[in-house]
Enzyme design. Structure first.
Site, short mmCIF file in Angstrom:
data_model
loop_
_atom_site.label_atom_id
_atom_site.label_comp_id
_atom_site.label_asym_id
_atom_site.label_seq_id
_atom_site.Cartn_x
_atom_site.Cartn_y
_atom_site.Cartn_z
CG ASP A 253 -9.31 -13.00 -1.66
OD1 ASP A 253 -9.58 -11.86 -1.48
OD2 ASP A 253 -8.72 -13.42 -2.64
CG HIS A 281 -6.86 -10.71 -4.72
ND1 HIS A 281 -7.49 -11.01 -3.72
CD2 HIS A 281 -6.25 -9.41 -4.73
CE1 HIS A 281 -6.93 -10.26 -2.83
NE2 HIS A 281 -6.39 -9.21 -3.52
C1 LMR Z 1 -6.27 -7.35 -0.02
O1 LMR Z 1 -6.80 -8.07 -0.49
O2 LMR Z 1 -5.80 -6.94 1.13
C2 LMR Z 1 -5.04 -6.40 -0.96
O3 LMR Z 1 -5.15 -7.07 -2.41
C3 LMR Z 1 -5.64 -5.04 -1.08
C4 LMR Z 1 -5.07 -4.17 -1.85
O4 LMR Z 1 -5.42 -3.70 -3.02
O5 LMR Z 1 -3.88 -4.11 -1.59
#
Ligand code: LMR
Length: 442
Positions: A253, A281
């Site tokens: 992120d 997250h």
């Molecule tokens: C991401 O942030 O790309 C992953 O966590 C997305 C997911 O839900 O697999």
């Protein structure tokens, strides 16, 4: 970061491929403390574990360990055993003591990118030999073998051991790092509560296994989603390991946020610093443009479109994973692996003066008034010793406070859903009228 692979505790040890260079051994689930009392030595025991090495002449392999004692190491053979004496060759004399790294979900896409970076030396450095302990499920055992074979064929000088197995009590033995990637992805129509429970069971089991057999100062990075709450479950099941050693991956992120700011400002992304991701997250995460900097200046001075910062930028980071799934048809793998590398490097190299990085950490005496006993992403710095300190003087305005509180509320609700897995009593799951999403679910 969802992973398509579910790691389950193993039951039997049905696998043996005698024609390959991989071997299988087995062992019961027992803590170190009791193992020696009732079990025969490692190579003669019985749960599934496969040690992998390159087969080379039929000589009985001899491993010379760091303390100089010579002993036969029957569960491995070939190159990994014969080159185990790190002081025997000129090149290895300056090398550090070998470290052991466990990776769960090791046959999945993220690991497929990650393992080769670890083995190449680009993560822990060109003088750091490593042993890889790969955890997979019974279902993925063939694929795990394939991974191990590709690692063999890559001839990485620093890669001294590869073990593959399905039993966390075996695979996590003495590991100094545990990168927990394997988790079940949320299927169509599945409630977030159900996902929390299913994955929570895995992380409870893995926490117990780490507690029993890993190095007491093991550093644990949880990647499998929902990673903050999975990390909380894991650490609660590992009371002998400092809670501070557990992280939930929010570095992806952070990287995404830096990229978006760089794009908007028309600068290269290495000009963006001090980027905090606050919270979970999930789509409640808060990418902090108030304290981030571009070329050393506050973002708001460089990007004067504040409406974009509050809405466009924030949402683009929160939902980046979902957009990526729409394009790729699966969740991020390569960039997730890169962000795992970045997260590790941030802990093993000193943080540049004045900067910081984001990681999901256990809240225990934080200066921001975030509820205690959660795993929450915050700004941190490291001296490069594997440990970190919170950055304590980051400004929080009303805009940030409100949004951080939303992510905090979400994590508190998730925590209640998994109370049965954290030792906090009876679970009560009410995730509110809006069932929030992982970044990849939007
Ligand atoms: C991401 O942030 O790309 C992953 O966590 C997305 C997911 O839900 O697999």
């Amino acid at each position: 970061m969802a992973m398509a692979e579910l790691t389950t505790p193993k039951t039997t040890s049905p696998f043996l491929n005698s024609s390959s260079q991989l071997r299988l051994s087995s062992k019961l689930h027992l803590s170190n403390q009791f193992r020696h009392l009732i079990l025969p030595p490692l190579h003669a025991t019985s749960t599934s574990k496969i040690s992998c090495s390159v087969s080379q002449n039929n000589q009985a392999p001899v491993a010379v360990q760091d303390n100089g004692s010579v002993k036969t190491k029957k569960e491995c053979y070939g190159v990994f055993c014969l080159t185990y004496d790190l002081k025997a060759e000129e090149e290895t004399k300056s090398w550090k003591k070998m470290i052991s790294i466990a990776v769960s979900g090791a046959a999945g896409m993220i690991s497929n990118h990650l393992l080769f970076k670890l083995a190449s030396g680009s993560v822990f450095g060109p003088d750091q030999p490593i042993a890889l302990k790969l955890l997979g499920s019974e279902r993925s055992i063939q694929a795990l073998e394939g991974v191990a074979m590709e690692l063999e064929d890559s001839l990485f000088p620093l890669l001294r051991e590869v073990d593959i197995g399905t039993d966390p009590y075996e695979v996590f033995q003495d590991v100094e790092w545990a990168l927990l990637i394997g988790a079940k992805p949320r299927g169509p129509g599945m409630e977030r509560a159900a996902l929390l429970d299913i994955n929570g069971q895995i992380f409870a089991e893995q926490g117990k296994a780490l507690n029993a057999v890993a190095s007491p100062n093991v550093k644990v990075l949880v990647v499998g989603n929902p990673c903050n709450t999975n990390a909380l479950i894991c650490l609660k099941n590992a009371p002998n390991i400092p809670a501070k050693n557990f992280h939930a991956l929010t570095r992806l992120d952070e990287n995404r946020a830096k990229c978006q700011l760089a794009l908007k400002a028309g600068v290269f992304y290495d000009k963006v610093s001090n980027m905090t991701i606050w919270g979970n997250h999930s789509t409640t995460q808060v990418p902090d443009f108030l304290n981030a900097r571009i070329n050393g200046l506050p973002v708001k001075e460089v990007i004067t479109d504040h409406k974009w910062l509050e809405e466009g930028f924030t949402e683009s980071v929160q939902k980046r994973g979902g957009l990526l799934i729409q394009k790729w048809g699966r969740s991020s793998a390569a960039s997730t692996a890169v962000s795992i590398v970045d997260a590790i490097k941030s802990l093993v190299t000193p943080t540049p003066e004045g900067d910081w990085f984001s990681t999901g950490v256990y809240t225990n005496g934080n200066p921001y008034g975030i509820a205690e006993d959660l795993v929450f992403s915050m700004p941190c710095r490291s001296k490069g010793d594997g440990d970190y300190e919170l950055v304590k003087d980051v400004e929080i305005d009303d805009y940030l406070r409100k949004r951080i509180a939303k992510s905090e509320a979400e994590l508190l609700a998730e925590k209640q859903c998994v109370a049965h897995l954290t030792g906090d009593g009876i679970a009560f799951c009410d995730l509110g009228p809006v069932d929030t999403m992982l970044p990849g679910e939007v």
